[in-house]
Structures are given as C-alpha cells and as structure tokens.
Design a protein around this motif. Structure first.
Motif, mmCIF file in Angstrom:
data_model
loop_
_atom_site.group_PDB
_atom_site.id
_atom_site.type_symbol
_atom_site.label_atom_id
_atom_site.label_comp_id
_atom_site.label_asym_id
_atom_site.label_seq_id
_atom_site.Cartn_x
_atom_site.Cartn_y
_atom_site.Cartn_z
ATOM 1 N N SER A 19 -33.104 -25.342 79.151
ATOM 2 C CA SER A 19 -33.835 -25.917 78.313
ATOM 3 C C SER A 19 -34.298 -24.582 77.625
ATOM 4 N N PHE A 20 -33.867 -23.754 77.444
ATOM 5 C CA PHE A 20 -34.480 -22.328 76.791
ATOM 6 C C PHE A 20 -34.050 -22.869 75.172
ATOM 7 N N VAL A 21 -33.494 -23.531 74.557
ATOM 8 C CA VAL A 21 -33.631 -24.401 73.066
ATOM 9 C C VAL A 21 -35.190 -24.947 72.567
ATOM 10 N N VAL A 22 -35.777 -25.294 74.199
ATOM 11 C CA VAL A 22 -36.336 -25.707 73.613
ATOM 12 C C VAL A 22 -37.543 -24.919 73.890
ATOM 13 N N VAL A 23 -37.886 -23.687 74.514
ATOM 14 C CA VAL A 23 -38.658 -22.769 74.572
ATOM 15 C C VAL A 23 -38.954 -22.170 73.043
ATOM 16 N N LEU A 24 -37.437 -22.240 72.450
ATOM 17 C CA LEU A 24 -37.451 -20.910 71.011
ATOM 18 C C LEU A 24 -37.907 -21.581 70.098
ATOM 19 N N THR A 50 -41.576 -26.360 80.226
ATOM 20 C CA THR A 50 -40.725 -26.646 79.179
ATOM 21 C C THR A 50 -41.598 -27.710 78.408
ATOM 22 N N PRO A 51 -42.308 -28.451 79.206
ATOM 23 C CA PRO A 51 -43.489 -29.852 78.384
ATOM 24 C C PRO A 51 -44.065 -28.294 77.273
ATOM 25 N N GLY A 52 -45.037 -27.581 78.088
ATOM 26 C CA GLY A 52 -45.504 -26.671 76.886
ATOM 27 C C GLY A 52 -45.149 -26.211 75.796
#
Length: 398
Positions: free
Chosen positions: A19-24, A69-71
């Motif tokens: 999920s690092f893509v989601v964070v970026l 991740t939801p954040g």
C-alpha cells in the motif's frame, strides 16, 4: 527463533509493498510535491518501524504498527484544502494530538466508542469507492499497460492472496521498465537517497474539518479498534494507553516531514501475532521487532519508490492503488450495511463520501459523516415509537 524472524520479514514486506502507492497518492492528493510525498513516506515508514520495535520490546507482545492506509485513501480523495500542503501538515499534527488524548483522556475514548460503526465504515467505503474505480478506468484508458497488472493481481488472489497487491506493484514496475526502455529515456538524474523535507504547519477550519477530523475518525475506526480486536482474537490484550500515546507521538514526530499518521496494524497484525510466528507465543514479539526493522530499511528507499511511480504510464498507478484497496472497500461496505436498521443512513453516507464534493472548502468525507449521523438521529426515534406503540396499547388494554 527462525520462525518469528521470517514472519516478521514477511509482515514488513507485505505492509510496505501492498500500500505504499496509496500513501504517495494520498499525500499528492492534499498538495504534496514529489519530494514532499517521498519525505512523508519516509516519515511514516520509519515511524511505524520504530514504534513497532519500541512496543514489542517494551511489552513483550507482538504489537505491529502500520501507517493508516484508509487514511491515505481519504487524503487521495480530499484534494487540497485552503492553505495547501502546510495546512495538511497542520492537520496531521492535530491528528497526533487527538490520538495521544484518546489514550490519556478516558471520556474522549468513550466518545469515540459512541460513533456508530455503520456510519464510520460507510464514510470509509464511500471514500474508497472513488479509488477502487482506478483499475476499471485505467484498463479502459490504457489496456496494454494496466491489463497485465490486473491479470497478475487476479491470479494471485487465487494462489497467494497475501501477495496479490505486492505482485501487482511488481508487475507495474515491469510495465514502467518496459515503457522506459521503449521510450529510450526516463533515467533522469534524481536523488535516490532518503529525502526529508520539513514543512512549517498552518491550520485552518477547512483543514480541521476536511482532513483532521475525518482522518482521526478513519484511523480510530478502521485501524486502531480493529487492530485491538484482531490481537484479542489471537489471545493478546493490547495496552491501550501505551499504544495510543506511542502512535500519537509518532504521528506528531512524523507530521512536519509529511507523515500522515501511524496506528495499530489490523490486516498485517495477524502475520506477526499468529501461528506463523511460531508455536511459542511468548516469543512472537520478535516477529514485530523484526517487522519494524524491515520497515525502517524499506523506508530509506522512499525516494526511489516515488521516482518510479512518477515514471508510470497513464492509469497504472491508480490501478495499483485501487487493487490494493478493494479488500478494505468490501469489508467496510459490509460493516456499513450489516445492520438493516442502519442501512439507509449508511447508504446516504456512502453516496455523499463517494461524490467528492467540497462545500466551503471542506471535503465530502466530513459532510458525509454529518449527513449520515443526522439522518440516523432522525430515523432512530421514529423506529422506537413504532416499536413501543403496540406494547403500550397492549398494556393499556390490560
């Protein structure tokens, strides 16, 4: 010793790559530049790694800390608020303060417990819906690039579900490499060493209502509370106060560098605290310690990850992010609609959150929460009167 260490390595790898893509994407969504987003990814990676190591050593429990991740998904759909990126950083700081207070002030913890699960999960489901459309829209716009990513993810769901999202990103990396080779470029000189960019925070009403409060609520309802439940199901009691204080202080420390927050792991918690970490329950804390070390090392490559994503063809990164969130979306939607009497307010909450509207500079997530709670309050007394009516008439006749 070998099993806890291997479980910790797997936990750290899955937590980061899935999920690092989601964070970026989320940090970009609220106004971060490429370097600021890389700095934020570095901050949350090192923050959750160090917090995992601290809590595991301190408590001798397999407590694993993760980024929200939801954040991050919420941030991706929020958009820039008044004040831009500095206001978002201010909101991250406020979330850290609220998490610390949740651990120290019991009334605040009880207030959080009173927020209906259906409404909180419905808000999250609506936010995630926008991002989960990424694979659909991506394959329509760029089928040759996005198609292989979806195909690998689908096959992995059958053979190795835990690795589906990491394998989808690995496929995306191959696609990016092929695109770069075909274009004969993309290898521009960029710093691949860790990047730390500090931002002076500001704070306004739009950032408080549009980012801080929804982010705090999503973090608590979708990460911390489920994280405690997962650990309890595995036979461990999480020390609530210590965990909230550590993660809250970690969020405060990482916010100036762009970190949006850390919290209890929910999905990956079982990797370090379950049977895969060894039969000796008293030594599973070593898995969390190892996971923290892996996360710190992976975080040092945040700048390289951000650069790789910047080179992606159209539709690839939204597809990877959407695929990583589909499971969370399904769980959230199911929780939101589980109780028949809550379905109408939850449905309205999902729709408003998914709309992406921003009124008065305040994101749709806040208005979705407000509308869902208001409709729920309006409908609940009416239902009570209907239920009491027949019993009261029977009592009168008797």
């Amino acid at each position: 010793m070998l099993r806890p260490v291997s479980a910790g390595i797997v936990s750290g790898l899955v937590a980061f790559t899935s999920s690092f893509v989601v964070v970026l994407t989320g940090l970009h969504g609220v106004g971060a530049s490429a370097d600021q987003a890389a700095s934020g990814l570095l901050a949350v990676s090192i923050g959750m790694g160090l917090a995992s190591m601290l809590l595991a050593t301190w408590t001798r429990l397999p407590i694993t800390i993760a980024w929200s991740t939801p954040g991050a998904a919420l941030l991706a759909t929020t958009g820039a608020v008044e004040g831009g990126w500095p206001a978002a950083v201010g909101a991250f700081l406020l979330v850290g303060v609220l998490i610390v207070l949740t651990g120290l002030v019991r009334p605040l913890g009880r207030l959080m417990a009173r927020i209906p699960t259906s409404i909180a999960q419905a808000m999250l489901a609506g936010v995630l819906l926008q991002l989960c459309l990424g694979p659909v829209l991506g394959v329509a716009a760029n089928p040759l690039a996005v198609g292989p990513v979806i195909a690998v993810w689908a096959l992995a769901q059958r053979c190795a579900p835990r690795w589906a999202s990491p394998l989808a990103f690995a496929t995306a990396a191959v696609v990016i490499g092929v695109e770069m080779a075909a274009g004969g470029g993309g290898a521009a000189s960029v710093p691949l060493l860790p990047v730390l960019e500090l931002t002076a925070p500001t704070l306004g009403l739009g950032a408080v209502l549009g980012i801080a409060l929804p982010l705090y609520l999503v973090t608590m309802a979708s990460q911390n509370v489920p994280g405690v439940a997962v650990m309890k199901g595995l036979g461990y009691e999480v020390p609530w106060r210590r965990t909230m204080v550590v993660t809250g202080l970690g969020t405060l420390a990482g916010a100036p560098a762009g970190g949006h927050g850390i919290n209890l792991a929910a999905i990956t918690a079982a990797l370090a605290a379950g049977p895969e970490a060894g039969e000796d329950r008293d030594r599973r804390w070593i898995a969390s310690l190892t996971s923290g070390m892996v996360l710190v090392m992976l975080g040092l490559g945040a700048a390289a990850c951000a650069h790789l994503i910047a080179l992606a063809p159209e539709g690839v990164i939204p597809a990877v992010a959407g695929l990583a969130l589909i499971g969370t979306f399904v769980v959230s939607l199911r929780a939101a609609l589980a109780e028949p009497s809550e379905q109408l307010p939850a449905g309205v909450t999902v729709l408003i959150a998914a709309s992406g509207i921003a009124v008065g500079g305040i994101s749709a997530a806040f208005w979705a929460l407000l509308a869902g709670l208001a409709l729920r309050a309006l409908l609940r007394p009416r239902r009570r009167r209907r239920r009491r009516g027949p019993s009261q008439r029977v009592g009168a006749e008797a």
